[in-house]
Each structure stands twice: as C-alpha cells, then as structure tokens.
Write a protein that holds these residues in place. Structure first.
Motif, mmCIF file in Angstrom:
data_model
loop_
_atom_site.group_PDB
_atom_site.id
_atom_site.type_symbol
_atom_site.label_atom_id
_atom_site.label_comp_id
_atom_site.label_asym_id
_atom_site.label_seq_id
_atom_site.Cartn_x
_atom_site.Cartn_y
_atom_site.Cartn_z
ATOM 1 N N ARG A 99 0.833 -1.215 0.000
ATOM 2 C CA ARG A 99 0.000 0.000 0.000
ATOM 3 C C ARG A 99 0.864 1.261 0.000
ATOM 4 O O ARG A 99 0.534 2.239 -0.681
ATOM 5 C CB ARG A 99 -0.939 -0.006 1.207
ATOM 6 C CG ARG A 99 -2.038 -1.043 1.105
ATOM 7 C CD ARG A 99 -2.971 -1.014 2.302
ATOM 8 N NE ARG A 99 -4.064 -1.949 2.127
ATOM 9 C CZ ARG A 99 -5.047 -2.124 3.005
ATOM 10 N NH1 ARG A 99 -5.054 -1.422 4.141
ATOM 11 N NH2 ARG A 99 -6.007 -3.004 2.776
ATOM 12 N N ILE A 105 2.278 1.762 -3.496
ATOM 13 C CA ILE A 105 1.234 2.262 -4.396
ATOM 14 C C ILE A 105 0.927 3.727 -4.099
ATOM 15 O O ILE A 105 0.796 4.542 -5.025
ATOM 16 C CB ILE A 105 -0.038 1.402 -4.260
ATOM 17 C CG1 ILE A 105 0.223 -0.015 -4.771
ATOM 18 C CG2 ILE A 105 -1.195 2.037 -5.027
ATOM 19 C CD1 ILE A 105 -0.900 -0.983 -4.486
ATOM 20 N N GLU A 106 0.831 4.061 -2.831
ATOM 21 C CA GLU A 106 0.519 5.446 -2.454
ATOM 22 C C GLU A 106 1.589 6.406 -2.952
ATOM 23 O O GLU A 106 1.286 7.495 -3.452
ATOM 24 C CB GLU A 106 0.382 5.550 -0.935
ATOM 25 C CG GLU A 106 -0.055 6.930 -0.451
ATOM 26 C CD GLU A 106 -0.250 6.990 1.057
ATOM 27 O OE1 GLU A 106 -0.511 8.094 1.571
ATOM 28 O OE2 GLU A 106 -0.127 5.935 1.722
ATOM 29 N N PRO A 147 -4.015 7.731 -7.712
ATOM 30 C CA PRO A 147 -5.092 7.624 -8.708
ATOM 31 C C PRO A 147 -4.873 8.449 -9.972
ATOM 32 O O PRO A 147 -5.166 7.976 -11.084
ATOM 33 C CB PRO A 147 -6.326 8.089 -7.933
ATOM 34 C CG PRO A 147 -6.024 7.715 -6.517
ATOM 35 C CD PRO A 147 -4.550 7.944 -6.354
ATOM 36 N N VAL A 174 -2.388 6.671 -12.214
ATOM 37 C CA VAL A 174 -3.007 5.483 -12.797
ATOM 38 C C VAL A 174 -3.904 5.869 -13.966
ATOM 39 O O VAL A 174 -3.885 5.247 -15.030
ATOM 40 C CB VAL A 174 -3.802 4.702 -11.731
ATOM 41 C CG1 VAL A 174 -4.579 3.550 -12.369
ATOM 42 C CG2 VAL A 174 -2.869 4.169 -10.649
ATOM 43 N N GLU A 211 -3.851 -5.970 -3.552
ATOM 44 C CA GLU A 211 -3.598 -4.553 -3.313
ATOM 45 C C GLU A 211 -3.358 -3.800 -4.627
ATOM 46 O O GLU A 211 -3.845 -2.688 -4.814
ATOM 47 C CB GLU A 211 -2.405 -4.381 -2.373
ATOM 48 C CG GLU A 211 -2.648 -4.875 -0.967
ATOM 49 C CD GLU A 211 -3.864 -4.226 -0.308
ATOM 50 O OE1 GLU A 211 -4.075 -3.014 -0.516
ATOM 51 O OE2 GLU A 211 -4.600 -4.936 0.396
ATOM 52 N N GLY A 235 -5.978 -0.732 -7.157
ATOM 53 C CA GLY A 235 -5.528 0.562 -7.677
ATOM 54 C C GLY A 235 -5.014 0.429 -9.095
ATOM 55 O O GLY A 235 -5.788 0.447 -10.053
ATOM 56 N N GLY A 279 -11.633 -2.461 -4.652
ATOM 57 C CA GLY A 279 -11.396 -1.075 -5.042
ATOM 58 C C GLY A 279 -12.670 -0.386 -5.485
ATOM 59 O O GLY A 279 -12.912 0.786 -5.156
ATOM 60 N N PRO A 306 -12.356 6.471 -10.647
ATOM 61 C CA PRO A 306 -11.799 5.195 -11.106
ATOM 62 C C PRO A 306 -12.841 4.157 -11.497
ATOM 63 O O PRO A 306 -12.488 3.116 -12.052
ATOM 64 C CB PRO A 306 -10.992 4.714 -9.902
ATOM 65 C CG PRO A 306 -11.697 5.309 -8.720
ATOM 66 C CD PRO A 306 -12.174 6.661 -9.193
#
Length: 390
Positions: free
Chosen positions: A21, A24-25, A30, A33, A79, A83, A262, A354
């Motif tokens: 996480r 990804i953060e 977002p 992505v 995870e 995302g 998600g 998303p």
C-alpha cells in the motif's frame, strides 16, 4: 479495508500488505493510474519499485531451491488490483513465470532469466493462446518447433492475446514438437525465447481494458533457438503448465477480488459524500443493498481464496477451491462495479473517477485465464460428481 469482518492477516502478511500500500501510495496515486491508462502506458517505475522491494520474487530463490509463497502473492495482487490494476495483471504473468522457471528451469535459465525476473529488472511474457484455440489450445495448436540438422529448434506459428510481450525480455512459448497417438496435451514443449530473436514480430492489439499492459499478437517466422531453450522436458510442456494452473487461477482470483474491493471502496466513499434530495446517495435503500450484496460477495470470495492459498501452500488438493475462488471473485468484481456505476450515475461514467476503469478491467477475469463457464464445468465434474459436460 472496509468493515471489520475480513479475515485477519498474520503479522507477516499485514506487514506485506502495508508495504504494498505504501509503494502504491507513493508511486501510483489515482491521478497517475488514470494518466497511464489514458496513454496506454506501462508503469515501469512502479514495476521496478515492486522488484526492488522483493515483491516479485517473494522469497523464491534463483537457484530453484524454493518458490514463492502463494499466500503472499495473493496479498500483493489484491492490493495492486484495487488501484493500478494493469500491474496486477502483469504480476499474475510474472508469478507464473517464476513458478515455471523455479521448477523446470536449467541452471542457465535460472541465472539468465529467473534471477533478473526476481529482482524486477526484467519481465517475461507467457505465449500459449493461439488464433484458433482458447481453452482447447492443445488440440488445435499450430505453432510448431522442429529440430534442424544442426540440432537447433526452428519455431513457426502465431500466438495471440499475449500480455506484455512488447517490453518483456523473454517469452515462454509452447509449441507442438511431436504428434502424439494418445492425448493432445502430449507432444508440446516449452521454450524460453528472447524477444529480440530474429523472426519474432509483436503487434499490439487494441483492447477494451487493462490499458497499462500491452496485449499482443506474436508471430514466429523460422525463429531459430538453441536446444538449451527448452524449459523442462521435451514433449511434456503442456503437462508442466497444467501443474501451474491452480496457482494461476488463485492469483486471478486475487486480482479480481482487488478490483471488486477497489470498486466497493470508491462507491462507498461516493455514497457517503454525494448529496441528493438533501441526503447522502448512499442512504437510499436500493443502492445500499447492491453494495451490501457486493460486500458479502467479496468476503465470500475472500474466504474461498484464503482456503485455496492455504491448501496450495501446504501441498493439499486445491484445484476445486481455486476454481471456486476465481469464479466467485470475478463474479463479485462484475457485480460490484455494476453496482458502483449505478450508484454513481454520470460520475461513474466519467474518467474523473476510477469506477469506469474498474468496470472495464473487471471483465477480463470472467474469461481469463480460463472462462468461468469452463471452471463451472470443472467444479460440476470434480466436486459434484456430475457427468463431464464438454
């Protein structure tokens, strides 16, 4: 994660989930992505970060002495799929490559292909599906590899719907090497083929979803490869792959579950904030019930997935559980993304959120890596004891 009813991770698993996480953060928020999805671009920076953190190898050893723990793989995939979904799809392929190379690779293949795969410096693509064959690919396989007088193999044919070959360093290719008198799954061999080998052509396909990972057609025109390119045993390649299908179904379940989770989180967040008729849109019963049903479907799929992962990790039979988990998770992903789109209305249709991407991406796992219909056939025969339906 929404709610408190989810099954708890062990300390090791919780630490791993938090690590993923955080990566990804930092590296795939977002907005990034979305931009990469719009540009049909692979996130090489994120892939390298995952490799540097050991999340592709997951304790698998380049000398083949140990493989990756499936209970850890599913955490990473869930995870990512919640995302940057395309990266989860990429890792499903990489994990399959890790498994095949760990179990069947020669010392040379492990040092030149597996080792850089484990540290994230390179990628592989898996080339099985053909233009005229999906589930029945072994029966109709037209890609051929023949021995030349000099002892080299000459590869001819075409593969399609192959994930990630444009930027992969190597292909794991299945080709027919003999015509068996018994089962069509015999007489097929796996080869490790560098993508820059003369005679290989890669053409990207324009796909509905998973935009940040190329999906391609790969053709082989008199591609010459050394005898050392054989992965495992000649004529036994398809049987070797069958041994990995349980893990691939399990990892597909994790990716589908991540998409579902998600989408649920995005829909619930929107439902709490968006006001209509003076109250949150999430307070209306019809939409709320759809999300509740989605949450139940997610937790049901998660329980099956965890049982399948535990059975796989401890050497117990897991094919039925992994098939059930994949069907349940992909059905949940479709249901939750549909519920999210209905709740969000025009906002769900907008790329500002998303949901529209997750709605598209979820459809992949209704038919990949094996259609849910074929998995239901397998469950009907092997679990219910019904007559074979195909």
């Amino acid at each position: 994660m929404i709610g408190s009813g989810t099954l708890p991770d062990t300390t090791e698993q919780a630490d791993l989930r938090e690590m993923v996480r955080e990566i990804i953060e930092r590296g795939a928020p977002p907005q990034r992505v979305r931009e990469l999805d719009d540009a049909n671009a692979f996130d090489l920076e994120l892939y390298r970060a995952l490799g540097e953190a050991g999340l592709i190898g997951l304790d698998a050893q380049a000398d083949g002495t140990s493989g990756a723990d499936p209970r850890l793989q599913i955490i990473v995939l869930e995870e990512l799929a919640a995302g940057p979904t395309s990266m989860a799809v990429c890792l499903v392929v990489q994990y399959m490559g890790v498994g095949l190379l760990t179990e069947y690779g020669s010392d040379q293949q492990r040092s030149t292909v597996l080792a850089p795969l484990l540290d994230g410096s390179e990628r592989v693509a898996f080339a099985l599906t053909e233009p005229d064959g999906g589930t029945d690919v072994a029966r109709v396989m037209r890609t051929r590899a023949k021995k030349s007088d000099g002892g080299r193999w000459v590869l001819n044919g075409a593969k399609t719907w192959i994930s990630g070959p444009q930027h992969a360093r190597n292909l794991i290719v299945l080709a027919r090497t003999s015509t068996p008198e018994s089962s069509p799954i015999d007489g097929i061999t796996m080869f490790v083929v560098p993508t820059d080998t003369p005679g290989i052509t890669v053409r990207e396909l324009d796909t509905f979803a998973i935009h940040s990972l190329d999906t391609c057609e790969v053709t082989f025109d008199n591609v010459e490869i050394d005898a050392s390119a054989v992965l495992g045993h000649v004529d036994q390649g398809f049987r070797q792959v069958l041994g990995t299908l349980n893990g691939e179904r399990l990892n597909a379940a994790a990716a589908a579950l991540g998409i579902a989770r998600g989408a649920l989180e995005a829909a619930v967040d929107y439902g709490r904030q968006r006001q209509v008729f003076g109250r949150p849109v999430g307070s209306f019963q019809a939409g709320q019930h759809r999300l509740v049903d989605g949450a139940i479907a997610i937790e049901s799929a998660r329980a099956l997935m965890l049982q399948a992962a535990e059975a796989t990790a401890t050497g117990k039979r897991a094919d039925i559980l992994s098939a059930m988990a994949k069907v349940a998770a992909s059905d949940a992903a479709v249901a939750v993304t549909d519920a999210g789109m209905r709740l969000m209305g025009g906002s769900g249709f907008s790329k500002e959120y998303p949901m529209e991407r997750l709605f598209r991406d979820a459809r992949l796992y209704t038919f990949a890596p094996l259609t849910n219909e074929m998995l239901r056939n397998h469950i009907g025969e092997k679990y219910l004891g019904l007559p074979r339906s195909f």
